[in-house]
Write an enzyme that holds these catalytic residues in place. Structure first.
Site, mmCIF file in Angstrom:
data_model
loop_
_atom_site.group_PDB
_atom_site.id
_atom_site.type_symbol
_atom_site.label_atom_id
_atom_site.label_comp_id
_atom_site.label_asym_id
_atom_site.label_seq_id
_atom_site.Cartn_x
_atom_site.Cartn_y
_atom_site.Cartn_z
ATOM 1 N N HIS A 12 0.804 -1.180 0.149
ATOM 2 C CA HIS A 12 0.011 -0.016 0.113
ATOM 3 C C HIS A 12 0.981 1.192 -0.299
ATOM 4 O O HIS A 12 2.202 1.244 0.404
ATOM 5 C CB HIS A 12 -0.779 -0.294 1.181
ATOM 6 C CG HIS A 12 -0.053 -0.142 2.533
ATOM 7 N ND1 HIS A 12 0.509 1.237 3.165
ATOM 8 C CD2 HIS A 12 0.157 -1.172 3.222
ATOM 9 C CE1 HIS A 12 1.059 0.604 4.031
ATOM 10 N NE2 HIS A 12 1.003 -0.594 4.307
ATOM 11 N N GLU B 162 -2.321 -7.249 7.749
ATOM 12 C CA GLU B 162 -0.855 -7.184 8.170
ATOM 13 C C GLU B 162 -0.881 -8.019 9.684
ATOM 14 O O GLU B 162 -1.795 -8.071 10.189
ATOM 15 C CB GLU B 162 -0.365 -5.671 8.297
ATOM 16 C CG GLU B 162 0.860 -5.321 8.966
ATOM 17 C CD GLU B 162 2.008 -5.913 8.422
ATOM 18 O OE1 GLU B 162 2.290 -7.149 8.096
ATOM 19 O OE2 GLU B 162 2.638 -5.223 7.530
#
Length: 384
Positions: free
Chosen positions: A188, A264
């Site tokens: 990202h 994550e």
């Protein structure tokens, strides 16, 4: 009349999960003659995963001999036999793609399943252990026996040719493996926490892209649109990834599919802290975390070993779902490093030897024989 073959298959894991491998042998049901052997070290996995991969390899070996054949599968795994026979449901999400893959090799009417005691499955068990031993040495298992001709003389290949091919290192792969599932891995774009190098995982504030991050997302979207190869977009559920994925998907005219397994690591009490702050507040826990992939961050965080198990299951599901396609996975530092590490067969400490920059691109290709190839790592040229 269709030709008949017997497949005996097995898989094992030294640790469950742990270093795993499978073995499969194709036999002539009349003479008991060995027609083909297949075995492979598959890295960290469970017994059940290894057993399913052994079944898949055996069925593929038969298909290479005769796609119209009738197959009798014999295994000492009650679970696999009952699930593939349709008597038990495949409840574990990590097993479903493997079961679906096995069912897709032959029409169900051409395959039957029989449970056999372990002592009657010694050939396949030996192959699985040979594969695990080879993997421990850093080698690939190689077949040694030749393949005798069938009664009509139609089969004159070696066992190595009949067994699933092993993709060689490098860029190329055997043509008969077909197009790989290619994962383009996009970290990202930046958030407010990124330039400050603060721990930012699943359990934190879930920050959005910063203005810099949004610009990075637009740049990578333009670069991927110019290449024109992405066929699907899959994203972690966290906002920084969804924002990045949506920018790319809008440019490509695709939808964004959310995949929980791409999230994550949960850094527990370390969320939002810098490395120096963690070292000051939790020195012993930090030292343990750096020393072992099984150690979790303070406060109920997620260990890298746990992340690896989650990511491996997600990888297998996505490979089965997107076989032969090029897919963009928008995710985070740890999942990207983990996918690369697992593809290379590198040890857990390799996670600390890689750099994955914000909005960088990496790429992995997954072939039909289970092998993977690293094609790109941490490319940021589109941001310049």
């Amino acid at each position: 009349m269709a030709r008949r073959f017997v497949v005996e298959a097995d898989g094992g894991s030294r640790g469950n999960p742990g270093p795993a491998g499978y073995g499969a042998v194709v036999l002539d049901p009349e003479t008991g003659e060995t027609l083909a052997e297949a075995a492979e070290y598959i890295g960290p996995a469970t017994n059940n995963v290894a057993e399913y991969k052994g079944l898949i390899a055996g069925l593929r070996a038969v298909r290479a001999l005769d796609p119209e054949a009738e197959v009798e599968v014999r295994m000492d795994s009650k679970l696999v036999v009952e699930q593939m026979s349709g008597r038990w449901k495949v409840k574990h999400p990590g097993m479903r793609p493997l079961a679906a893959e096995a069912r897709g090799i032959f029409p169900p009417a051409q395959v039957s399943y029989e449970w056999i005691p372990r002592e009657r499955n010694k050939h396949a068990d030996r192959l699985a252990n040979e594969a695990m031993d080879a993997g421990k040495r850093g080698e690939q298992w190689r077949p040694t026996a030749g393949v005798a001709p069938s009664a009509d003389g139609a089969v004159e290949a070696s066992a190595e040719a009949a067994a699933p091919a092993v993709a060689p290192p490098g860029w190329a792969a055997p043509a008969d493996l077909g197009a790989p599932a290619t994962f383009v891995l996009l970290r990202h774009g930046e958030t407010a926490l990124t330039p400050e190098k603060r721990f930012s995982g699943t359990g934190g504030s879930d920050p959005e892209l910063s203005p810099v991050g949004r610009r990075q997302a637009e740049l990578v979207a333009a670069a991927l649109a110019a290449r024109g190869t992405i066929q699907a977009v899959v994203s972690s559920p966290l906002r920084r990834c969804v924002g990045t994925a949506e920018a790319v998907a809008a440019r490509l005219g695709l939808d964004v599919h959310i995949e929980e397994g791409l999230r994550e690591t949960d850094f527990g009490a370390w969320e939002g802290l810098t490395f120096a702050e963690v070292r000051e507040r939790h020195p012993d826990d930090l030292q343990a975390w750096l020393a072992s992939s099984k150690a979790a961050p303070t406060g109920g965080g997620e260990s890298f070993a746990a992340v690896a198990r989650r990511v491996a299951v997600t990888r297998d599901q996505l490979v089965a779902r997107y076989a032969g396609l090029t897919v963009l996975l928008v995710t985070h530092v740890t999942p990207i490093k983990t996918l690369v590490r697992l593809a290379l067969g590198a040890p857990p400490e390799a996670l600390f030897r890689m750099e994955i920059s914000a909005a960088s691109l990496s790429a992995l290709a997954y072939y039909a024989d289970g092998n993977a190839s690293l094609r790109l790592l941490n490319d940021t040229t589109h941001l310049r």
